[in-house]
Design an enzyme around this catalytic site. Structure first.
Site, PDB file in Angstrom:
ATOM      1  CD  GLU A  60      44.797  33.109  30.243  1.00  0.00           C
ATOM      2  OE1 GLU A  60      44.550  34.326  30.202  1.00  0.00           O
ATOM      3  OE2 GLU A  60      45.289  32.553  31.247  1.00  0.00           O
ATOM      4  CG  ASP A  61      46.105  34.740  25.747  1.00  0.00           C
ATOM      5  OD1 ASP A  61      44.908  34.550  26.030  1.00  0.00           O
ATOM      6  OD2 ASP A  61      46.834  35.483  26.414  1.00  0.00           O
TER       7      ASP A  61
END
Length: 188
Positions: A60-61
């Site tokens: 996600e990051d």
């Protein structure tokens, strides 16, 4: 593989999150992943789930992909990470509602990972609130009302389909934190 898997996932997460900080904090982002993994390990979950705790935000990051996670850590770890990865193409509301619904029907292991993550996030909110009060919400996409909807939704969903007598103790601690943080009488 066992402990090697945990060591490898810890190093991968540390490198992937290198230079990242927690929102509105000087704390290295990796510390969040480390706390999530530690909570899972202390609750007695498998090495695969502990590894997913370290890796849960990498897709996600960071530049990591689910395919890369699967190649390096196996299909089980990749599955757990994928269940905790939001689709950033969706709106905040859609992402949060999708997470709540996913948790509602998830396995205990998936619930455990998501709850460990959300527990640590809400603990950070709690510390920040002690320092800033209501001003803290200006740092986030959504304020108290929307966050309350999300966190109470996670609590309700985490209890679906599991026996409370066999649930990890931190599920109860998380529910208590949601109630106290949002000044609720109960969630029933």
């Amino acid at each position: 593989m066992g402990n090697d898997l945990i060591v490898k996932s810890k190093e991968y997460a540390k490198n992937a999150h290198n230079g990242q900080k927690r929102k509105n904090s000087d704390e290295p982002y990796y510390y969040h992943a480390k706390r999530v993994a530690k909570r899972l390990q202390e609750a007695g979950f498998s090495d695969e789930l502990v590894a997913a705790g370290y890796l849960h935000d990498t897709v996600e990051d960071t530049q990591a992909t689910i395919d890369e996670i699967e190649i390096l850590f196996g299909i089980t770890v990749a599955y757990y990470v994928s269940k905790n990865t939001e689709n950033k193409q969706l709106s905040w509301e859609e992402r949060k509602l999708n997470t709540i619904e996913m948790v509602r029907y998830a396995s205990l292991e998936v619930k455990a990972l998501v709850v460990a993550d959300k527990f640590d996030n809400l603990s950070s909110f709690n510390e920040q609130f002690k320092n800033e009060g209501e001003k803290m919400w200006k740092h986030y996409y959504r304020g108290r009302t929307d966050q309350q909807m999300y966190y109470t939704g996670i609590v309700t969903a985490m209890w679906e389909g599991i026996n409370k007598s066999t649930a990890p103790s931190y599920f109860f601690e998380f529910e208590d934190l949601v109630i106290s943080f949002f000044n609720l009488k109960s969630l029933n």
